[in-house]
Design a protein around this motif. Structure first.
Motif, PDB file in Angstrom:
ATOM      1  N   GLY A   3       0.161 -53.213  38.372  1.00  0.00           N
ATOM      2  CA  GLY A   3      -0.064 -53.786  39.193  1.00  0.00           C
ATOM      3  C   GLY A   3      -1.521 -54.459  39.421  1.00  0.00           C
ATOM      4  O   GLY A   3      -1.540 -55.058  40.644  1.00  0.00           O
ATOM      5  N   ASP A  14      -3.298 -54.629  43.175  1.00  0.00           N
ATOM      6  CA  ASP A  14      -2.084 -55.047  44.253  1.00  0.00           C
ATOM      7  C   ASP A  14      -2.806 -56.279  44.675  1.00  0.00           C
ATOM      8  O   ASP A  14      -3.144 -57.564  44.195  1.00  0.00           O
ATOM      9  CB  ASP A  14      -2.091 -53.687  45.171  1.00  0.00           C
ATOM     10  CG  ASP A  14      -1.449 -52.395  44.925  1.00  0.00           C
ATOM     11  OD1 ASP A  14      -0.195 -52.986  43.163  1.00  0.00           O
ATOM     12  OD2 ASP A  14      -0.774 -51.858  45.118  1.00  0.00           O
ATOM     13  N   SER A  33      -3.241 -48.400  40.418  1.00  0.00           N
ATOM     14  CA  SER A  33      -2.175 -49.318  41.721  1.00  0.00           C
ATOM     15  C   SER A  33      -1.743 -48.092  42.176  1.00  0.00           C
ATOM     16  O   SER A  33      -0.330 -47.860  41.435  1.00  0.00           O
ATOM     17  CB  SER A  33      -1.719 -50.786  41.026  1.00  0.00           C
ATOM     18  OG  SER A  33      -0.293 -51.065  41.860  1.00  0.00           O
ATOM     19  N   THR A  35       1.175 -49.387  44.095  1.00  0.00           N
ATOM     20  CA  THR A  35       2.677 -49.746  43.861  1.00  0.00           C
ATOM     21  C   THR A  35       2.765 -49.752  41.942  1.00  0.00           C
ATOM     22  O   THR A  35       4.230 -49.450  42.612  1.00  0.00           O
ATOM     23  CB  THR A  35       2.798 -51.216  44.634  1.00  0.00           C
ATOM     24  OG1 THR A  35       1.594 -51.917  45.115  1.00  0.00           O
ATOM     25  CG2 THR A  35       3.365 -52.405  44.040  1.00  0.00           C
ATOM     26  N   GLY A 393      -1.508 -51.871  47.929  1.00  0.00           N
ATOM     27  CA  GLY A 393      -1.298 -53.092  49.135  1.00  0.00           C
ATOM     28  C   GLY A 393      -2.360 -53.976  49.377  1.00  0.00           C
ATOM     29  O   GLY A 393      -3.211 -53.873  48.330  1.00  0.00           O
TER      30      GLY A 393
END
Ligand SMILES: *Cc1c(COP(=O)(O)O)cnc(C)c1O
Length: 421
Positions: A3, A14, A33, A35, A393
């Motif tokens: 990420g 992110d 991260s 994600t 994010g």
């Protein structure tokens, strides 16, 4: 999988520039991260679609409550190796029945707590441990669900300090003794013997050792079933490797295909225990260069992180890629030793690493630090435990604040007979 990437010359976690996080929390710190964590989990778990398989995240790789909770939210169980990890997994929302308790040295006290907390499965690694568990469970009027960790005598072809499945390693029960132990277990009160476990090592970058170990386990299952034993659970351990440098680790689907080949028609519930694979590439350690110095004809970058924050380079001579947080604009590279401030010659992150021009004040990202990083940290040299930050994010959260000196020093007590009054 990672990420972390450069955007407009700035390394981002992110969508957030790492330098901005550093300005808020200070350095050094771990950054994860969310994600990348989610993607690693869904890639891994998705590979086992169609199989009766439970993913039990190996908590020891990264036991931050936020990390465990993230995986629990995606449906993961947990593999734990101590009462502390068991309590962490429960506190993060992992259901007790999805928790597997591994480890060679569970104490009677830990067994009693785990039984009390309704831990789903005990992985037994020796005959004395089996006797202890039977005794503790029967004494509490409980029955422990037990599987037996087999030492398959397979060389995982990884670093010797993280190889666990060779005859002579401390882990598991000798292959040739399993049938005996199983028969003995069936006769014990307090034990429900229901399967086998195997875990041959960590950071495996080839599939052959897995296949070899799994085939041995499958053979053993047939043999034990032929003797009339019930085996309905197989715990296949963890160990799938990640990229630290230029490795090409197997993809989860190829790994899962081996599992499917070997166990697909065996009518057993499978457990997988990935640790490193789910978290390793999803974390970096961010550190600032304190000084540049020249000595003995070498260049050193002295950074503010040290071996107490990330011990892998010192312990395993492990390589971690290290990149400036501000993307370098030219191709010039020269060799630098990147070292920490701890009073140990082994406090080194990289030796003669080709780096772009560096200056004090620059931030560096030590990559693939999400696994066996923060969890192995200590306060050696009375350095504070560093913060952990999770980015999701556009948002970030401190998931463990930096320790403070009062807390660190306050752990100690000076007895009054030292007599400094
Ligand atoms: C450490 C460990 C794992 C996780 O290993 P990784 O290499 O991090 O995937 C899984 N199972 C057991 C029993 C372990 O000891």
């Amino acid at each position: 999988m990672t990420g972390f990437s450069y955007r407009d010359g700035a390394l981002c976690a992110d969508n957030l520039p790492v330098a901005e996080i550093a300005a808020t929390v200070g350095t050094p710190f771990y950054c994860y991260s969310a994600t990348a964590l989610r993607r690693a989990y869904t890639d891994f778990a998705g590979a086992f679609d169609g199989l009766d398989a439970e993913i039990c995240y190996a908590v020891k790789a990264n036991s931050n409550q936020a990390v465990i909770a993230l995986f629990a939210g995606l449906g993961a169980g947990a593999d734990v190796v101590s009462e502390g990890e068991l309590r962490r997994a429960l506190a993060a929302g992992v259901p007790a029945e999805k928790i597997v308790y591994s480890g060679v040295g569970k104490s009677r006290g830990e067994m009693a707590s785990a039984l009390d907390l309704e831990c789903g499965q005990f992985n037994i690694e020796s005959e004395p441990e089996l006797a202890a568990l039977a005794n503790v469970a029967a004494g509490m009027g409980k029955t422990a669900r037990a599987v037996f960790r087999v030492n398959p005598d397979v060389d995982a072809d990884t670093h010797h300090k993280i190889s666990t499945g060779r005859a002579g390693d401390k882990f598991g029960i000798e292959f040739d003794r399993i049938a005996n132990v199983y028969a003995r277990a069936n006769a014990l009160n307090g034990i429900n013997a229901c399967g086998l476990a195997v875990h041959i090592g960590s950071q495996l970058t080839r599939l052959d050792p897995f296949r070899e170990a799994f085939q041995k386990i499958a053979g053993l299952v047939r043999e034990l079933r032929a003797e009339g034993h019930v085996l309905d659970r197989l715990d296949l351990g963890g160990g799938l490797g990640i990229v630290y440098r230029d490795e090409v680790p197997p993809v989860p689907t190829d790994y899962a295909d081996i599992v499917r080949d070997v166990f697909g028609d065996m009518d057993v519930a499978l457990m997988l225990e990935p640790g490193r694979r789910l978290v390793g590439e999803a974390g970096i350690l961010v550190t600032e260069i304190v000084y540049m110095k020249e000595s003995g004809g070498r260049s050193f970058a002295v950074v503010d992180a040290a071996m107490n924050d990330l011990i892998r380079p010192t312990l395993y001579e492990a390589w971690h890629d290290i990149d400036p947080v501000a993307e370098p604009d030219g191709d010039a590279r020269s060799p630098v030793d990147i070292v920490g401030p701890v009073c140990e010659t082994g406090d080194i992150f990289a030796v003669q690493r080709d780096m772009p021009p560096l200056q004090s004040g620059y931030l560096l990202a030590i990559r693939s630090a999400g696994a066996y990083g923060a969890v192995m940290s200590s306060t050696y040299n009375s350095r504070l435990l560093i913060p952990e930050v999770m980015v999701n994010g556009d948002h970030s959260a401190v998931i463990r604040p930096r320790q403070d000196y009062d807390t660190l020093i306050g752990l100690d007590t000076v007895p009054d007979w030292i007599g400094n009054d």
